[in-house]
Design a protein around this motif. Structure first.
Motif, short mmCIF file in Angstrom:
data_model
loop_
_atom_site.label_atom_id
_atom_site.label_comp_id
_atom_site.label_asym_id
_atom_site.label_seq_id
_atom_site.Cartn_x
_atom_site.Cartn_y
_atom_site.Cartn_z
N THR A 1 0.86 -1.25 -0.07
CA THR A 1 0.00 -0.12 0.05
C THR A 1 0.90 1.30 0.03
OG1 THR A 1 -0.29 -0.04 2.47
CG2 THR A 1 -1.73 -1.16 1.32
N ASN A 2 2.15 1.05 -0.30
CA ASN A 2 3.00 2.25 -0.08
C ASN A 2 2.81 2.99 0.90
OD1 ASN A 2 4.10 1.60 -3.12
ND2 ASN A 2 2.39 2.56 -3.89
N GLY A 3 2.75 2.57 2.05
CA GLY A 3 2.87 3.17 3.43
C GLY A 3 1.40 3.50 4.13
N ALA A 4 0.43 3.25 3.40
CA ALA A 4 -0.86 3.55 3.56
C ALA A 4 -1.39 3.06 4.93
CB ALA A 4 -2.00 3.62 2.66
N PHE A 5 -0.92 1.64 5.16
CA PHE A 5 -0.96 0.88 6.05
C PHE A 5 0.13 0.85 6.95
CE2 PHE A 5 -0.80 -3.04 8.79
CZ PHE A 5 -1.70 -2.85 9.53
N ASP A 6 0.04 1.79 8.21
CA ASP A 6 1.57 1.83 8.91
C ASP A 6 1.14 1.75 10.38
OD1 ASP A 6 3.84 2.50 10.09
OD2 ASP A 6 4.46 3.93 8.63
N PRO A 7 1.57 0.46 11.27
CA PRO A 7 0.96 0.54 12.67
C PRO A 7 2.21 1.35 13.55
CG PRO A 7 2.38 -1.28 12.01
CD PRO A 7 1.97 -0.38 10.77
N THR A 8 3.03 2.26 12.93
CA THR A 8 3.79 3.27 13.79
C THR A 8 2.98 4.32 13.90
OG1 THR A 8 4.77 4.04 12.21
CG2 THR A 8 5.78 1.81 12.97
N ALA B 1 -7.38 -9.28 5.43
CA ALA B 1 -8.56 -8.25 5.05
C ALA B 1 -8.50 -7.19 6.12
CB ALA B 1 -9.97 -9.16 5.16
N ASP B 2 -8.22 -7.11 7.36
CA ASP B 2 -8.25 -6.35 8.41
C ASP B 2 -7.14 -5.05 8.01
OD1 ASP B 2 -8.72 -5.03 10.77
OD2 ASP B 2 -7.91 -6.41 11.99
N ALA B 3 -6.16 -5.65 7.58
CA ALA B 3 -5.15 -4.39 7.50
C ALA B 3 -5.33 -3.85 6.21
CB ALA B 3 -3.70 -5.21 7.06
N LEU B 4 -5.73 -4.71 5.10
CA LEU B 4 -6.24 -3.81 3.72
C LEU B 4 -7.31 -2.94 3.98
CD1 LEU B 4 -5.82 -6.74 1.14
CD2 LEU B 4 -4.51 -4.84 1.33
N ALA B 5 -8.28 -3.27 4.89
CA ALA B 5 -9.52 -2.36 4.84
C ALA B 5 -9.11 -1.24 5.40
CB ALA B 5 -10.67 -3.08 5.60
N THR B 6 -8.21 -1.06 6.47
CA THR B 6 -7.58 0.08 7.08
C THR B 6 -6.88 0.99 6.13
OG1 THR B 6 -7.38 -0.99 9.14
CG2 THR B 6 -5.94 0.92 9.08
N ALA B 7 -5.95 0.26 5.11
CA ALA B 7 -5.27 0.98 4.33
C ALA B 7 -6.01 1.45 3.33
CB ALA B 7 -4.15 0.02 3.67
N MET B 8 -7.12 0.99 2.99
CA MET B 8 -7.83 1.69 1.86
C MET B 8 -8.78 2.70 2.40
SD MET B 8 -8.99 -1.85 -0.24
CE MET B 8 -7.94 -2.66 -1.22
N MET B 9 -8.94 2.93 3.69
CA MET B 9 -9.75 3.87 4.22
C MET B 9 -8.74 5.14 3.94
SD MET B 9 -12.88 3.76 4.97
CE MET B 9 -12.67 5.38 5.80
N VAL B 10 -7.36 4.81 4.03
CA VAL B 10 -6.38 5.99 4.17
C VAL B 10 -6.39 6.58 2.77
CG1 VAL B 10 -4.03 6.74 4.56
CG2 VAL B 10 -5.20 5.32 6.02
N LEU B 11 -6.23 5.48 1.83
CA LEU B 11 -6.04 5.86 0.28
C LEU B 11 -7.37 6.43 -0.22
CD1 LEU B 11 -4.71 2.31 -0.97
CD2 LEU B 11 -3.36 4.58 -0.74
N GLY B 12 -8.54 6.24 0.35
CA GLY B 12 -9.64 7.08 -0.49
C GLY B 12 -10.16 6.24 -1.57
#
Length: 358
Positions: free
Chosen positions: A124-131, A307-318
């Motif tokens: 996701t090029n950093g859209a998912f980042d738990p830090t 699925a959990d991580a991708l859903a979070t990332a996609m909320m960031v991506l729009g």
């Protein structure tokens, strides 16, 4: 990354009278004609990871162990003890407190989740980042209570400098994780999905083929219901400011088997200042709340952790970025996009096979 909170966007479709949700690790049996007959369905539920869990099993001819409910609960509690950020003695917090550039040997579970996390971070090029937790706290959405105010740009820039999963080095052969800068991880956006997967593996080890596992809204479904049909799951229709005090409206019904599903949304946790709405979803690449019209995203994958991580990332991506990522990687994704007169659904090509069509 999304701050901790209620994940209300998926619910299980029940048949018959609506049952209240149990909050203790107990057994609920439906379809009994007599005490000597095998149950059509077993349901175990309880509390873990600051949320609820529910496990539905259709035994068929499988003899279910008398202590299966205890095994499920103990497995979930063990994972919670590994991944929680609320206990300084948890394994994750020991990693967060480990000296910079000093490898730390970690458990198989933590190493696996960190590996999944790094993979989604890269995809996701950093859209998912738990830090990103420090920024979530700065904006007033984290576990450490703070007034919900707009932070100064200098503070955002300072916190942003300590964000980046690229500063975590993993060594598979040595099973070590090394912080290469002062990053702090919060794995809540993938740990619940991973817990779902682990319970699914536990059930499979008992020879159980038909089940639904749910932890905090993340689901994994295998086989079929007691009546032989696929499991039915509803995507909730979002209402800004909804507090859960009313019956949720159903946007879409899915018929699922042998998949995992997760939903992320920004419509229940936000604050307003000066007439502008600030979401609890913080873009780890900018340090600011997301500013687009994507209300929720549902992802179907083979594992709940993914699925959990991708859903979070996609909320960031729009909406545009999420659809592009999904189509490029052949992902099953359902988006609800805010419009003036309501919500517009957008789906990827492979998602349509899961729509019930009723």
């Amino acid at each position: 990354m999304v701050a901790k909170g209620i994940k209300p966007s998926i619910k299980i479709i029940r048949t018959g009278p609506r049952a209240s949700f149990l909050v203790a690790c107990v057994l609920f049996i439906t379809g009994l004609q007599g005490c000597a007959e095998k149950p059509e369905q077993l349901v175990f539920s309880g509390l873990v990871m600051g949320t609820t869990y529910q496990v539905k099993i259709v035994p068929n001819n499988i003899v279910v162990s008398n202590n299966l409910a205890d095994q499920i609960h103990e497995r979930l509690q063990s994972l919670d003890a590994t991944f929680t950020t609320y206990q300084k003695t948890s394994e994750l917090m020991k990693l967060n407190q480990s000296p910079i550039n000093q490898p730390l040997v970690v458990s198989e579970e933590l190493f696996e989740v960190l590996t999944i996390t790094k993979k989604i971070y890269q995809e996701t090029n950093g859209a998912f980042d738990p830090t990103v937790g420090a920024l979530v706290n700065l904006w007033g959405f984290g576990p450490d209570y703070m007034d919900q105010v707009i932070p100064p740009s200098e503070a955002i820039a300072q916190h942003l400098s300590s964000v980046g999963l690229n500063h975590l080095l993993l060594d598979k052969q040595a099973s070590t994780a090394t912080r290469q800068s002062d990053i702090h991880l919060d794995l809540s956006a993938v740990a619940k999905g991973y817990a779902v997967d682990e319970v699914a593996e536990l059930l499979a080890s008992h020879g159980i083929e038909n089940y639904l596992v749910e932890v905090g809204g993340e689901l994994r479904l295998n086989g079929h219901k007691a009546n032989g049909e696929r499991w039915r799951i509803a995507i909730e229709q979002p209402f800004p400011g909804q507090s859960g005090g009313q019956e949720d409206a159903v946007q879409e019904v899915l018929a699922l088997e042998n998949v995992a599903v997760a939903t992320s949304g920004d419509y229940r946790n936000y604050f307003e200042k000066g007439g502008k709405r600030y979401s609890h979803t913080i873009d780890p690449r900018t340090g600011y709340p997301i500013d687009h019209n994507l209300a929720s995203v549902t992802v179907i994958a083979q594992t709940a952790a993914r699925a959990d991580a991708l859903a979070t990332a996609m909320m960031v991506l729009g909406p545009e970025g999420a659809l592009t990522l999904a189509e490029q990687n052949d992902l099953a994704v359902y988006l609800l996009v805010k419009r003036v007169d309501g919500f517009e659904p957008k789906t990827t090509t492979v998602f349509s096979q899961y729509l019930l069509g009723e």
